[in-house]
Design a protein around this motif. Structure first.
Motif, PDB file in Angstrom:
ATOM      1  N   PHE A 484       0.843  -1.192   0.000  1.00 61.48           N
ATOM      2  CA  PHE A 484       0.000   0.000   0.000  1.00 61.48           C
ATOM      3  C   PHE A 484       0.876   1.238   0.000  1.00 61.48           C
ATOM      4  N   LYS A 485       0.647   2.113  -0.946  1.00 65.26           N
ATOM      5  CA  LYS A 485       1.374   3.376  -1.027  1.00 65.26           C
ATOM      6  C   LYS A 485       0.508   4.488  -0.443  1.00 65.26           C
ATOM      7  N   PRO A 486       0.969   5.180   0.578  1.00 64.69           N
ATOM      8  CA  PRO A 486       0.165   6.256   1.170  1.00 64.69           C
ATOM      9  C   PRO A 486      -0.169   7.322   0.123  1.00 64.69           C
ATOM     10  N   PRO A 487      -1.390   7.829   0.106  1.00 62.09           N
ATOM     11  CA  PRO A 487      -1.751   8.861  -0.867  1.00 62.09           C
ATOM     12  C   PRO A 487      -1.048  10.185  -0.584  1.00 62.09           C
ATOM     13  N   VAL A 488      -0.878  10.974  -1.635  1.00 60.54           N
ATOM     14  CA  VAL A 488      -0.333  12.324  -1.493  1.00 60.54           C
ATOM     15  C   VAL A 488      -1.502  13.277  -1.303  1.00 60.54           C
ATOM     16  N   LYS A 489      -1.519  13.965  -0.182  1.00 59.49           N
ATOM     17  CA  LYS A 489      -2.565  14.959   0.048  1.00 59.49           C
ATOM     18  C   LYS A 489      -2.233  16.251  -0.721  1.00 59.49           C
ATOM     19  N   GLY A 490      -3.238  17.080  -0.909  1.00 56.02           N
ATOM     20  CA  GLY A 490      -3.026  18.377  -1.539  1.00 56.02           C
ATOM     21  C   GLY A 490      -3.598  19.481  -0.692  1.00 56.02           C
ATOM     22  N   ILE A 491      -2.794  20.494  -0.376  1.00 55.42           N
ATOM     23  CA  ILE A 491      -3.275  21.627   0.412  1.00 55.42           C
ATOM     24  C   ILE A 491      -3.319  22.857  -0.485  1.00 55.42           C
ATOM     25  N   CYS A 492      -4.456  23.540  -0.501  1.00 56.89           N
ATOM     26  CA  CYS A 492      -4.648  24.702  -1.374  1.00 56.89           C
ATOM     27  C   CYS A 492      -3.797  25.874  -0.883  1.00 56.89           C
ATOM     28  N   VAL A 493      -2.923  26.367  -1.749  1.00 54.52           N
ATOM     29  CA  VAL A 493      -2.085  27.514  -1.397  1.00 54.52           C
ATOM     30  C   VAL A 493      -2.465  28.758  -2.193  1.00 54.52           C
ATOM     31  N   VAL A 494      -3.141  28.572  -3.346  1.00 59.61           N
ATOM     32  CA  VAL A 494      -3.659  29.701  -4.146  1.00 59.61           C
ATOM     33  C   VAL A 494      -5.056  29.324  -4.616  1.00 59.61           C
ATOM     34  N   PRO A 495      -6.102  29.992  -4.128  1.00 53.31           N
ATOM     35  CA  PRO A 495      -7.447  29.698  -4.624  1.00 53.31           C
ATOM     36  C   PRO A 495      -7.670  30.323  -6.001  1.00 53.31           C
ATOM     37  N   GLN A 496      -8.554  29.732  -6.769  1.00 58.10           N
ATOM     38  CA  GLN A 496      -8.883  30.282  -8.084  1.00 58.10           C
ATOM     39  C   GLN A 496      -9.358  31.726  -7.935  1.00 58.10           C
ATOM     40  N   GLY A 497      -8.838  32.606  -8.802  1.00 55.75           N
ATOM     41  CA  GLY A 497      -9.226  34.018  -8.766  1.00 55.75           C
ATOM     42  C   GLY A 497      -8.354  34.880  -7.876  1.00 55.75           C
ATOM     43  N   MET A 498      -7.405  34.299  -7.141  1.00 60.57           N
ATOM     44  CA  MET A 498      -6.511  35.098  -6.288  1.00 60.57           C
ATOM     45  C   MET A 498      -5.738  36.071  -7.165  1.00 60.57           C
ATOM     46  N   GLU A 499      -5.788  37.346  -6.836  1.00 61.66           N
ATOM     47  CA  GLU A 499      -5.232  38.377  -7.698  1.00 61.66           C
ATOM     48  C   GLU A 499      -3.776  38.668  -7.376  1.00 61.66           C
ATOM     49  N   GLU A 500      -3.081  39.230  -8.384  1.00 62.24           N
ATOM     50  CA  GLU A 500      -1.689  39.605  -8.207  1.00 62.24           C
ATOM     51  C   GLU A 500      -1.571  40.643  -7.095  1.00 62.24           C
ATOM     52  N   GLY A 501      -0.479  40.546  -6.325  1.00 67.71           N
ATOM     53  CA  GLY A 501      -0.254  41.505  -5.254  1.00 67.71           C
ATOM     54  C   GLY A 501      -0.960  41.165  -3.961  1.00 67.71           C
ATOM     55  N   PHE A 521       9.218  19.116  -4.352  1.00 64.82           N
ATOM     56  CA  PHE A 521       7.931  19.711  -3.991  1.00 64.82           C
ATOM     57  C   PHE A 521       7.009  19.560  -5.198  1.00 64.82           C
ATOM     58  N   ARG A 522       5.880  18.883  -5.014  1.00 67.76           N
ATOM     59  CA  ARG A 522       4.939  18.636  -6.093  1.00 67.76           C
ATOM     60  C   ARG A 522       3.782  19.626  -6.014  1.00 67.76           C
ATOM     61  N   PHE A 523       3.493  20.281  -7.129  1.00 69.51           N
ATOM     62  CA  PHE A 523       2.387  21.229  -7.192  1.00 69.51           C
ATOM     63  C   PHE A 523       1.282  20.658  -8.080  1.00 69.51           C
ATOM     64  N   PHE A 524       0.045  20.835  -7.642  1.00 70.14           N
ATOM     65  CA  PHE A 524      -1.134  20.365  -8.358  1.00 70.14           C
ATOM     66  C   PHE A 524      -2.046  21.558  -8.625  1.00 70.14           C
ATOM     67  N   SER A 525      -3.029  21.361  -9.520  1.00 65.11           N
ATOM     68  CA  SER A 525      -3.964  22.450  -9.808  1.00 65.11           C
ATOM     69  C   SER A 525      -5.316  21.881 -10.224  1.00 65.11           C
ATOM     70  N   SER A 526      -6.318  22.756 -10.267  1.00 62.00           N
ATOM     71  CA  SER A 526      -7.661  22.366 -10.694  1.00 62.00           C
ATOM     72  C   SER A 526      -8.380  23.574 -11.269  1.00 62.00           C
ATOM     73  N   THR A 527      -9.151  23.353 -12.331  1.00 57.70           N
ATOM     74  CA  THR A 527      -9.997  24.412 -12.891  1.00 57.70           C
ATOM     75  C   THR A 527     -11.455  24.225 -12.479  1.00 57.70           C
ATOM     76  N   ALA A 528     -11.734  23.245 -11.613  1.00 61.10           N
ATOM     77  CA  ALA A 528     -13.123  22.935 -11.265  1.00 61.10           C
ATOM     78  C   ALA A 528     -13.378  22.962  -9.767  1.00 61.10           C
ATOM     79  N   ARG A 529     -12.521  23.664  -8.996  1.00 58.04           N
ATOM     80  CA  ARG A 529     -12.684  23.702  -7.541  1.00 58.04           C
ATOM     81  C   ARG A 529     -12.562  25.145  -7.044  1.00 58.04           C
ATOM     82  N   ALA A 530     -13.375  26.032  -7.617  1.00 59.59           N
ATOM     83  CA  ALA A 530     -13.302  27.446  -7.239  1.00 59.59           C
ATOM     84  C   ALA A 530     -13.676  27.674  -5.778  1.00 59.59           C
ATOM     85  N   GLY A 531     -14.386  26.729  -5.164  1.00 60.14           N
ATOM     86  CA  GLY A 531     -14.809  26.912  -3.783  1.00 60.14           C
ATOM     87  C   GLY A 531     -13.747  26.605  -2.754  1.00 60.14           C
TER      88      GLY A 531
END
Length: 603
Positions: A484-501, A521-531
């Motif tokens: 069994f390989k432990p899953p990689v969790k993902g923590i949101c560091v930039v929400p969709q719509g976060m503006e520059e500055g 360091f692995r980075f992930f993204s999503s275009t369907a999780r604006a919430g």
């Protein structure tokens, strides 16, 4: 430096274009592009075919393609003649370099193009990055010195961060300096705003949802822009972007060529492989004639031979309107159900490596998939949902109330009419067209318009921010279990719509940071999780998200900290004014901190 001009560049998959304007006059002018029309023949035309031909040794004289302002010692030539001549020798023709930039399984700096060619030695091939640079060099040579010019360069909204960074790198190598990147659908919308002038507010209203439907020669790109009321003023916000889909007008030309070849064979003639390449070109010309003049029932198609006589072996047929509309409308834009999604690729164990072309040619299904994912994205965010009408949110798909078309595919009135008919069949709401744009040049014009607005501080702006949410991968801490390989969790560091500055602190959560040895360091993204808000943790990032980037680095320990030890840190994310994500890791027991950085921005 005080910029007095703005240059808009549409770096297209199939065709590129330039638009220039000054702050004083604010008149957008499409610039002709100087390029090779043939051996020892240089001319100008509006637009540059995004094609690079690498001649065989001795095929042309050394100075046959000398263009003012370009380094004539670089191999090959770019533009109109490259595409025309390359149709006869496709194994020496570099195309779709833009699509190769977003291919995640290649080294973009290695000489791999023309892909799969055995007639071009590896040492003579070019990388996707170099090919992109060559196109930009030709475009730059057609412009006066850029010392006081702001350059805005467009990319697909679906481009990932790696492709955007490579585009910036190519632009700098071409001598364009520090350019601003802009999403192509937004640029098309800015072009429409420029065409409408102050009257644009009479064409849209609060609650409207505008679909920007951009289908060019090689790609399809979708975006949604919401119109809302903010203190009595209309506000525009980009709320969704689509996937990178390698499907466009070139697919239609190829489909027509196959149908015409079958027609020729049914008439008792045949053509060879070289003639088939010429047939693709003739099919494209015939398609454009029929779509531009709806009174024509058919157009002649002539396929030349390579015989000594001009007419020796020439094969003729006709392209009828019925055949064109059957393939274009029934083949690519049929009236599908809203639940019909694109077919996926068969899970074969071994396949030919190359560009990730769309497996399903039906644009209707790709549009339905985009609107379904967009509905999920908007429903995940109360803020986005509040901007849209109940009617837009009530069906199986997010329902746009207006469409802005872009790309050469939509020069055809029947193609635009079919998309409107399709959208109306999916929703009870009326869907209207926002007309008035130049489908081939709107992206370059919109980029220029935006640049002028940015320089002057005046004009309408589309609120965008980050086009997707970004997550940092976290190793799961748990007891080891065989198999069994432990899953990689993902923590949101930039929400969709976060503006520059802007910046965000991830609360009181602590994480373990390993120092003094190479880590990833692995980075992930999503275009369907604006919430998702900053700090939201997903239990399985590999399953729920798209992996975007991986950063390998060694974070040096400071005095008093031991290499290889995991120390407690808190996370602090910031999107800078230039669109870079800075992820700071602050030691909770001292003032020591470390930074990771990559780009998340397109204007």
């Amino acid at each position: 430096m005080n910029e007095t001009h703005c240059l808009g560049i549409d770096l297209g998959t199939s065709n590129s274009a330039l638009t220039l304007a000054s702050l004083d006059e604010r008149v957008l002018s499409v610039l002709p592009v100087t390029q090779a029309f043939g051996p020892h023949s240089v001319g100008e035309q509006a637009g540059l075919p995004s094609a690079l031909y690498l001649p065989n040794e001795g095929e042309f004289e050394d100075d046959a393609f000398s263009v003012p302002g370009l380094d004539s010692t670089k191999p090959g030539f770019v533009g109109r003649f490259a595409r025309e001549h390359g149709a006869q020798s496709p194994d020496r023709l570099v195309t779709s370099a833009k699509s190769w930039l977003c291919h995640g399984q290649i080294d973009h700096r290695q000489p791999i193009l023309p892909w799969g060619s055995i007639s071009v030695p590896t040492e003579q091939k070019v990388s996707p990055l170099t090919a992109t640079q060559r196109y930009l060099e030709v475009l730059k040579a057609s412009v006066a010195p850029l010392e006081s010019t702001q350059v805005v360069l467009t990319v697909p909204a679906s481009f990932d961060e790696a492709a955007r960074q490579l585009t910036l790198e190519a632009a700098q190598a071409a001598g364009l300096g520090d350019v601003i990147l802009m999403e192509e659908p937004q640029a098309a919308f800015y072009a429409w705003l420029e065409k409408m002038g102050g009257d644009w507010r009479s064409h849209v209203k609060p609650g409207d949802l505008v679909l920007v439907c951009d289908v060019g020669g090689g790609t399809s790109d979708f975006s949604l822009i919401a119109v809302s009321d903010s203190g009595g003023e209309l506000q525009l916000e980009r709320v969704s972007v689509g996937e990178h889909i390698l499907l466009g007008g070139d697919n239609l030309d190829l489909a027509l060529a196959f149908a015409l070849r079958a027609q020729i064979e049914a008439e008792g003639a045949s053509i060879d492989d070289w003639q088939f390449l010429a047939l693709i070109h003739s099919a494209r010309v015939g398609k454009e004639q029929l779509f531009s003049d709806l009174s024509l029932p058919e157009v002649p198609i002539a396929v030349p031979s390579r015989g000594s006589s001009l007419f020796a072996g020439t094969v003729s047929t006709t392209l009828g309107r019925d055949l064109l509309e059957q393939i274009a409308l029934q083949g690519f834009l049929p009236l599908t159900a809203p639940s019909d999604m694109p077919q996926t690729k068969a899970a074969g164990g071994l396949k030919e490596f190359g560009l990730d072309y769309a497996a399903d040619p039906v644009l209707s299904k790709h549009l339905a998939r985009f609107l379904k994912r967009s509905l999920d994205n908007v429903r995940s965010s109360e803020t986005l949902s509040a901007q849209l009408s109940a009617e837009a949110l009530s069906g199986e798909l997010l329902a746009p109330s207006a469409v802005l078309f872009n790309g050469g595919f939509f020069n055809a009135d029947p193609a635009r009419a079919r998309v409107l008919e399709l959208l109306r069949s999916w929703s009870s709401a009326e869907v209207r067209e926002l007309a008035g744009s130049d489908y081939a040049l709107a992206v370059a014009q919109g980029a220029c318009y935006y640049g002028l607005s940015k320089l002057s501080g005046k004009g309408v702006r589309i609120k965008a921010g980050a086009s997707r949410s970004y997550y940092l991968g976290l190793e799961t801490t748990m007891m080891a279990i065989p198999g069994f390989k432990p899953p990689v969790k993902g923590i949101c560091v930039v929400p969709q719509g976060m503006e520059e500055g802007t910046e965000a602190v991830l609360g009181d959560q602590e994480f373990g940071l390993v120092l003094g040895q190479e880590v990833s360091f692995r980075f992930f993204s999503s275009t369907a999780r604006a919430g998702d808000a900053v700090g939201t943790v997903l239990p399985n990032a590999e399953k729920e998200l798209e992996e975007t980037a991986a950063v390998q680095t060694v974070l040096e320990p400071v005095e008093g900290l031991t290499a290889g030890e995991a120390i407690p840190v808190k996370l602090h994310s910031c999107v800078t004014e230039v669109g870079a994500l800075e992820l700071w890791m602050q030691h909770t027991r001292s003032d020591a901190r470390w930074k990771l950085e990559f780009s998340v921005r397109t204007e």
